[in-house]
Design an enzyme around this catalytic site. Structure first.
Site, PDB file in Angstrom:
ATOM      1  N   PRO A  81       0.802  -1.230   0.000  1.00 30.09           N
ATOM      2  CG  PRO A  81      -0.948  -1.588   1.521  1.00 30.09           C
ATOM      3  CD  PRO A  81       0.350  -2.169   1.048  1.00 30.09           C
TER       4      PRO A  81
ATOM      5  CG  PHE B 276      -2.299  -2.569  -6.428  1.00 32.25           C
ATOM      6  CD1 PHE B 276      -3.609  -2.131  -6.224  1.00 32.25           C
ATOM      7  CD2 PHE B 276      -1.267  -1.667  -6.222  1.00 32.25           C
ATOM      8  CE1 PHE B 276      -3.862  -0.822  -5.825  1.00 32.25           C
ATOM      9  CE2 PHE B 276      -1.518  -0.359  -5.820  1.00 32.25           C
ATOM     10  CZ  PHE B 276      -2.819   0.058  -5.623  1.00 32.25           C
ATOM     11  CB  ILE B 277      -1.971  -9.523  -4.572  1.00 33.75           C
ATOM     12  CG1 ILE B 277      -1.059  -8.697  -3.662  1.00 33.75           C
ATOM     13  CG2 ILE B 277      -1.392 -10.920  -4.835  1.00 33.75           C
ATOM     14  CD1 ILE B 277       0.275  -8.308  -4.280  1.00 33.75           C
ATOM     15  CB  THR B 278      -3.063 -10.642 -10.343  1.00 33.28           C
ATOM     16  OG1 THR B 278      -2.968  -9.282 -10.778  1.00 33.28           O
ATOM     17  CG2 THR B 278      -3.955 -11.406 -11.305  1.00 33.28           C
TER      18      THR B 278
ATOM     19  CD  GLU C 177       5.499  -8.314 -13.223  1.00 37.65           C
ATOM     20  OE1 GLU C 177       4.466  -7.716 -12.880  1.00 37.65           O
ATOM     21  OE2 GLU C 177       6.413  -8.591 -12.427  1.00 37.65           O
TER      22      GLU C 177
ATOM     23  N   GLY D 206     -20.805   6.011 -31.311  1.00 40.61           N
ATOM     24  CA  GLY D 206     -21.573   5.702 -30.106  1.00 40.61           C
ATOM     25  C   GLY D 206     -21.517   4.234 -29.718  1.00 40.61           C
TER      26      GLY D 206
ATOM     27  CD  GLU E 186       4.359   7.816 -15.002  1.00 41.69           C
ATOM     28  OE1 GLU E 186       3.741   8.422 -15.898  1.00 41.69           O
ATOM     29  OE2 GLU E 186       3.995   6.706 -14.552  1.00 41.69           O
TER      30      GLU E 186
END
Length: 389
Positions: free
Chosen positions: A130, A158-160, A243, A341, A368
């Protein structure tokens, strides 16, 4: 151009994978996207087909194939209208399992890698925190040795596969005072007392399970240390090349899918008495994107070929992720525009694809961070070295 890398056997594999995905996965995608839960049976089916064992040793049930089988696996998963489902599969097969194979001892390989290849166990890699995100060296989770155990405290986010998983591969500091030289890697069963996992609500990747995980005095045996104590950071860095290439391959594949779908739509949709693909401004926009996608794909394939030979391609993989994810986002943005649309409607694939693609420049290290790594290598002449096994 693809024949440089893909043999007839590769193409046969691609066809069999396409058939499998359309028969076994596509009928369930909409349900999994809506419920946010991928049913357990599909991991087992992937395992039975050998898809999780493509690059792993035969001793543990793998097929020991070259990395271009993995490229095909990743590309085809991007073309079935759910990057979330794709993420659940490749995060298991190439994030968690890569560490099992590289740093796990024989017991861990026999018990966990073998079961991961068959689809009987699901894995998750736990690095981001976090307060840390892409700053791996700044992690706060600790693993303190006490008698015949390590005691883990801290949190990951954010653990898949954080909810689905049967085991976690966890990075934690065994010697916090040593900074990145004090990080180690551990195997942790998800049923261990003191673990709590909370599912996160995301913009995209709706079918996948992304979690925040807390470790409250979690006790694991000493033998669950993977590799050497204090070598966690170079282990992580070593696998980041794969990765990042995975993220790059995913990007060029979903961009290709977006172009293919959009050109099909444009050939059928008419305005002012002619199909959309006959308007010069629209045609030129699409061929510009097709050119950029072909460029990144060729670069990505070249980097994979070098990695497959055992070369350390951290610079190339970082460049690949940075450029490919940007190109994919720009391509998909304009493809959605071509549908007008309808591009904004959920029943068409571009709406979901645009949300799913947005994670590309974030996951696995933000753009970044990629730029700063490249700045250190290109401008500061810093060299990154692989971990010494």
């Amino acid at each position: 151009m693809n024949s440089i890398y893909f043999t007839e056997e590769h193409q046969l594999f691609r066809k069999s994978l396409q058939d499998f995905l359309h028969k076994e996965v596509v009928p369930h995608i909409e349900k999994w996207e809506k419920t946010g839960t991928i049913e357990r049976f599909i991991w087992k089916k992937f395992g039975e087909m050998g898809f999780f064992g493509l690059k792993y040793p035969e001793a543990y049930g793998g097929l020991n194939l070259d990395l271009f089988y993995t490229v095909i696996f990743l590309e085809e998963l991007q073309k079935i209208k759910s990057s979330g489902f794709a993420a659940a599969m490749w995060a298991h097969a190439y994030l968690a399992m890569t560490h099992l194979n590289a740093e796990g001892d024989e017991r861990i390989k026999q018990e966990y890698l073998t079961a991961s290849i068959t689809g009987d166990k699901i894995g998750a890699l736990c690095i981001s925190e976090p307060f840390g995100g892409s700053d791996v060296a700044g992690m706060r989770t600790t693993a303190v040795k006490k008698g015949d155990k390590y005691i883990i405290n801290g949190s990951k986010t954010f653990i898949t596969n954080g909810i689905y998983a049967d085991y976690y591969v966890v990075a934690a500091k065994t010697n916090p005072e040593l900074g990145n030289k004090g990080i180690s890697i551990f195997l942790v069963d998800t049923t261990t007392k003191g673990i709590a996992a909370t599912k996160l609500d995301k913009l995209g990747w709706r079918a996948s399970d992304t979690a925040e995980i807390s470790f409250d005095n979690v006790e694991i045996p000493l033998e669950n240390l993977m590799g050497e104590e204090g070598k966690g950071f170079p282990y992580i860095m070593q696998h980041f090349a794969l990765e990042r290439l995975i993220m790059a391959i995913n990007a060029h594949a979903r961009a290709e899918y977006a172009i293919e779908y959009t050109l099909g739509y444009m050939s059928e949709r008419e305005a002012f008495g002619k199909s959309l693909d006959k308007f010069q401004a629209l045609r030129h926009t699409m061929v510009e994107h097709a050119t950029e996608v072909e460029h990144i794909k060729v670069f990505n394939y070249a980097a994979v070929a070098r990695l497959d030979k055992g070369e350390y391609v951290v610079k190339e993989a970082t460049m690949a992720k940075l450029k490919s994810t940007k190109v994919a986002d720009q391509t998909i943005y304009d493809c959605l525009q071509m549908l007008g649309g309808y591009g904004y409607m959920e029943e068409y694939p571009l709406a979901r694809l645009s949300r799913d693609s947005r994670l590309g420049p974030i996951g696995g290290g933000t753009s970044e961070i990629m730029k700063e790594i490249l700045s250190k290598m290109i401008i500061d002449n810093q060299n990154y070295k692989p971990a010494v096994e």
